[in-house]
Design a protein around this motif. Sequence first.
Motif, PDB file in Angstrom:
ATOM      1  N   MET A 142       1.080  -0.995  -0.006  1.00 35.20           N
ATOM      2  CA  MET A 142       0.032  -0.071  -0.024  1.00 35.20           C
ATOM      3  C   MET A 142       1.083   1.340  -0.033  1.00 35.20           C
ATOM      4  SD  MET A 142      -2.503   0.955   3.181  1.00 35.20           S
ATOM      5  CE  MET A 142      -2.494   2.513   3.596  1.00 35.20           C
ATOM      6  N   PHE A 143       1.808   1.220   0.939  1.00 38.62           N
ATOM      7  CA  PHE A 143       2.746   2.724   0.946  1.00 38.62           C
ATOM      8  C   PHE A 143       3.653   2.426  -0.310  1.00 38.62           C
ATOM      9  CE2 PHE A 143       1.223   3.075   5.212  1.00 38.62           C
ATOM     10  CZ  PHE A 143       1.044   4.100   5.433  1.00 38.62           C
ATOM     11  N   HIS A 144       4.060   1.279  -0.828  1.00 40.68           N
ATOM     12  CA  HIS A 144       4.828   1.513  -1.940  1.00 40.68           C
ATOM     13  C   HIS A 144       4.314   2.063  -3.008  1.00 40.68           C
ATOM     14  CE1 HIS A 144       8.174   0.584  -4.213  1.00 40.68           C
ATOM     15  NE2 HIS A 144       7.476   0.006  -5.193  1.00 40.68           N
ATOM     16  N   GLU A 145       2.789   1.613  -3.235  1.00 40.03           N
ATOM     17  CA  GLU A 145       1.910   2.321  -4.380  1.00 40.03           C
ATOM     18  C   GLU A 145       1.798   3.784  -4.163  1.00 40.03           C
ATOM     19  OE1 GLU A 145      -2.324   0.972  -5.264  1.00 40.03           O
ATOM     20  OE2 GLU A 145      -1.085  -0.813  -5.048  1.00 40.03           O
ATOM     21  N   ALA A 146       1.635   4.201  -2.813  1.00 40.02           N
ATOM     22  CA  ALA A 146       1.290   5.735  -2.586  1.00 40.02           C
ATOM     23  C   ALA A 146       2.800   6.417  -2.941  1.00 40.02           C
ATOM     24  CB  ALA A 146       0.949   5.820  -0.870  1.00 40.02           C
ATOM     25  N   ARG A 147       3.826   5.731  -2.538  1.00 40.60           N
ATOM     26  CA  ARG A 147       5.383   6.567  -2.855  1.00 40.60           C
ATOM     27  C   ARG A 147       5.430   6.595  -4.120  1.00 40.60           C
ATOM     28  NH1 ARG A 147      11.191   4.375  -0.249  1.00 40.60           N
ATOM     29  NH2 ARG A 147      11.913   6.256  -0.830  1.00 40.60           N
ATOM     30  N   ILE A 148       4.928   5.624  -4.969  1.00 41.50           N
ATOM     31  CA  ILE A 148       5.150   5.838  -6.643  1.00 41.50           C
ATOM     32  C   ILE A 148       4.156   7.024  -7.058  1.00 41.50           C
ATOM     33  CG2 ILE A 148       4.749   4.517  -8.722  1.00 41.50           C
ATOM     34  CD1 ILE A 148       7.313   3.212  -7.460  1.00 41.50           C
ATOM     35  N   LYS A 149       2.927   7.001  -6.652  1.00 44.04           N
ATOM     36  CA  LYS A 149       2.133   7.867  -7.014  1.00 44.04           C
ATOM     37  C   LYS A 149       2.600   9.327  -6.503  1.00 44.04           C
ATOM     38  CE  LYS A 149      -2.519   5.626  -7.064  1.00 44.04           C
ATOM     39  NZ  LYS A 149      -3.487   5.380  -6.090  1.00 44.04           N
ATOM     40  N   LEU A 150       2.957   9.398  -5.513  1.00 44.56           N
ATOM     41  CA  LEU A 150       3.489  10.678  -5.075  1.00 44.56           C
ATOM     42  C   LEU A 150       4.979  11.064  -5.908  1.00 44.56           C
ATOM     43  CD1 LEU A 150       2.646  12.534  -2.716  1.00 44.56           C
ATOM     44  CD2 LEU A 150       4.196  11.508  -1.257  1.00 44.56           C
ATOM     45  N   THR A 151       5.679  10.295  -6.234  1.00 45.94           N
ATOM     46  CA  THR A 151       6.744  10.650  -6.967  1.00 45.94           C
ATOM     47  C   THR A 151       6.422  11.024  -8.250  1.00 45.94           C
ATOM     48  OG1 THR A 151       7.949   8.754  -5.957  1.00 45.94           O
ATOM     49  CG2 THR A 151       8.911   9.484  -8.110  1.00 45.94           C
ATOM     50  N   LEU A 152       5.209  10.274  -8.824  1.00 49.86           N
ATOM     51  CA  LEU A 152       4.851  10.684 -10.283  1.00 49.86           C
ATOM     52  C   LEU A 152       4.289  12.044 -10.142  1.00 49.86           C
ATOM     53  CD1 LEU A 152       3.155   7.451 -11.422  1.00 49.86           C
ATOM     54  CD2 LEU A 152       5.285   8.547 -12.323  1.00 49.86           C
ATOM     55  N   TRP A 153       3.476  12.389  -9.027  1.00 53.60           N
ATOM     56  CA  TRP A 153       2.950  13.751  -8.948  1.00 53.60           C
ATOM     57  C   TRP A 153       4.111  14.716  -8.738  1.00 53.60           C
ATOM     58  CZ3 TRP A 153      -1.402  15.568 -10.113  1.00 53.60           C
ATOM     59  CH2 TRP A 153      -2.635  14.805 -10.015  1.00 53.60           C
ATOM     60  N   TYR A 154       4.996  14.585  -8.091  1.00 48.62           N
ATOM     61  CA  TYR A 154       6.246  15.635  -7.982  1.00 48.62           C
ATOM     62  C   TYR A 154       6.634  15.545  -9.454  1.00 48.62           C
ATOM     63  CZ  TYR A 154       6.633  15.043  -2.885  1.00 48.62           C
ATOM     64  OH  TYR A 154       6.500  15.066  -1.535  1.00 48.62           O
ATOM     65  N   LEU A 155       7.053  14.533 -10.038  1.00 45.60           N
ATOM     66  CA  LEU A 155       7.521  14.645 -11.586  1.00 45.60           C
ATOM     67  C   LEU A 155       6.878  15.448 -12.423  1.00 45.60           C
ATOM     68  CD1 LEU A 155      10.018  13.026 -12.078  1.00 45.60           C
ATOM     69  CD2 LEU A 155       8.824  11.163 -13.080  1.00 45.60           C
ATOM     70  N   LEU A 156       5.422  15.081 -12.608  1.00 46.38           N
ATOM     71  CA  LEU A 156       4.567  15.841 -13.263  1.00 46.38           C
ATOM     72  C   LEU A 156       4.802  17.317 -13.112  1.00 46.38           C
ATOM     73  CD1 LEU A 156       2.169  15.042 -15.118  1.00 46.38           C
ATOM     74  CD2 LEU A 156       0.574  15.695 -13.326  1.00 46.38           C
ATOM     75  N   ILE A 157       4.786  17.730 -11.717  1.00 43.95           N
ATOM     76  CA  ILE A 157       4.785  19.110 -11.579  1.00 43.95           C
ATOM     77  C   ILE A 157       6.218  19.848 -12.012  1.00 43.95           C
ATOM     78  CG2 ILE A 157       4.838  20.931  -9.634  1.00 43.95           C
ATOM     79  CD1 ILE A 157       2.810  18.916  -8.039  1.00 43.95           C
ATOM     80  N   ILE A 158       7.266  19.076 -11.466  1.00 44.68           N
ATOM     81  CA  ILE A 158       8.499  19.551 -11.983  1.00 44.68           C
ATOM     82  C   ILE A 158       8.615  19.549 -13.410  1.00 44.68           C
ATOM     83  CG2 ILE A 158      10.956  19.347 -11.846  1.00 44.68           C
ATOM     84  CD1 ILE A 158      10.463  18.189  -9.048  1.00 44.68           C
ATOM     85  N   MET A 159       8.123  18.507 -14.290  1.00 42.88           N
ATOM     86  CA  MET A 159       8.542  18.431 -15.420  1.00 42.88           C
ATOM     87  C   MET A 159       7.487  19.541 -16.249  1.00 42.88           C
ATOM     88  SD  MET A 159      10.851  16.667 -16.090  1.00 42.88           S
ATOM     89  CE  MET A 159      10.847  16.914 -17.748  1.00 42.88           C
ATOM     90  N   ALA A 160       6.099  19.890 -15.845  1.00 46.87           N
ATOM     91  CA  ALA A 160       5.302  20.880 -16.488  1.00 46.87           C
ATOM     92  C   ALA A 160       6.046  22.041 -16.252  1.00 46.87           C
ATOM     93  CB  ALA A 160       4.005  20.734 -15.590  1.00 46.87           C
ATOM     94  N   ILE A 161       6.653  22.642 -15.177  1.00 46.25           N
ATOM     95  CA  ILE A 161       7.504  23.739 -14.978  1.00 46.25           C
ATOM     96  C   ILE A 161       8.664  23.908 -15.792  1.00 46.25           C
ATOM     97  CG2 ILE A 161       8.762  25.136 -13.404  1.00 46.25           C
ATOM     98  CD1 ILE A 161       7.145  24.020 -10.986  1.00 46.25           C
ATOM     99  N   SER A 162       9.431  22.648 -15.925  1.00 44.68           N
ATOM    100  CA  SER A 162      10.592  22.706 -16.872  1.00 44.68           C
ATOM    101  C   SER A 162      10.262  22.748 -18.198  1.00 44.68           C
ATOM    102  CB  SER A 162      11.231  21.307 -16.607  1.00 44.68           C
ATOM    103  OG  SER A 162      12.414  21.167 -17.298  1.00 44.68           O
TER     104      SER A 162
END
Length: 339
Positions: free
Chosen positions: A1-21
């Motif tokens: 459960m927490f591994h899934e949440a970690r991946i999801k959170l990473t993807l969100w971080y990535l999405l935000i940073i890549m959108a800005i970049s």
Amino acid sequence: MFHEARIKLTLWYLLIIMAISLSFSVAIYAGVNNELSRIGNMQRARQARVDTITTFLTQNGLPIPPENQGPQEETVEAARIRIISVLGLINISIFVISGLGGYFLAGQTLDPIQKMVRDQKEFVSNASHELRTPLTSLKTEIEVALRSKDLGIGEAKKLLKSNLEDVDNMQRLSNYLLELNRYENNDIVIEINNVDLSTVVQKVIDQVKPIADKAEIKIAAKLQKTTIRGNEDSLNELSKILMENAIKYSGKSKAIEVKTKSGGILEIKDYGIGISKKDIPHIFDRFYRAEPSRSKEKIDGYGLGLSIAKSIVDKMNGKIKVASVVGKGSTFTVQIPTV
Ligand code: ADP
């Protein structure tokens, strides 16, 4: 459960940073491209002028000067490709770095939540385990009594008395659990006032005296006035837990000492069974009971008193410590900030 949440959170971080970049890259490219187009146009106009002059010089048999060294059409196109490649490379690097960084940060964010959920699960499992024992005993006794055809009034009374003990145990446990929840819940704020510690402790001594009398233990008190910043009910609860423990774990010894000293200090000393070095780091953990108290059935308890005591002390920004020697006794010292 927490591994899934970690991946999801990473993807969100990535999405935000890549959108800005990517937005910055597009903006940078648009700006640079405009500039390159302007240079391209200038270059074309200059080339047209050079061509006209060259034709004129050729027609008149005059020498042609060396070619103007300004950027050529191909040079501008190459610069455009280079900029696209550099921006692409920067974005790929940001993607990789922020992916790894995001995964690490997501782990850091989720760690305390994971620990809290683990603690909660362990707590529920321990609490249900502790409740099961008196419940099972209650159920068995009632079932046996119900099956008996000739249950006399004496036996029935004995049974009810035993049932009452089990109910008392469960009530004690539920009270402990409620207390623990009250003090460990950060949303609940306890009222802090100026309180004279010695007055509270004297009241608690009067409350626990019947228990001490029953165990034939004398409470020697030396109470010095000391005004602290605390909550009277919580201080009452804290002193009661420590005094009841001192009595409970006194073994053959017949005296405990209770002291309050200036500087918001409360000291409760017994000469009982003591606590081994390996148990000391754990006695403030929820449901922890040191081995002798587990094996000797006489010493009742759930291993919750000291965790409540610690939570109370923490709520009042104080400190609690213990010094103990097996077979010689223990001294619990609490220090609460003074006025
Ligand atoms: P409980 O007394 O209900 O078991 P506590 O949380 O109050 O739970 O105490 C945890 C453990 O710490 C006890 O089981 C006991 O082993 C040890 N302990 C606490 N106070 C004393 C004391 N005064 N003397 C010896 N052991 C103690």
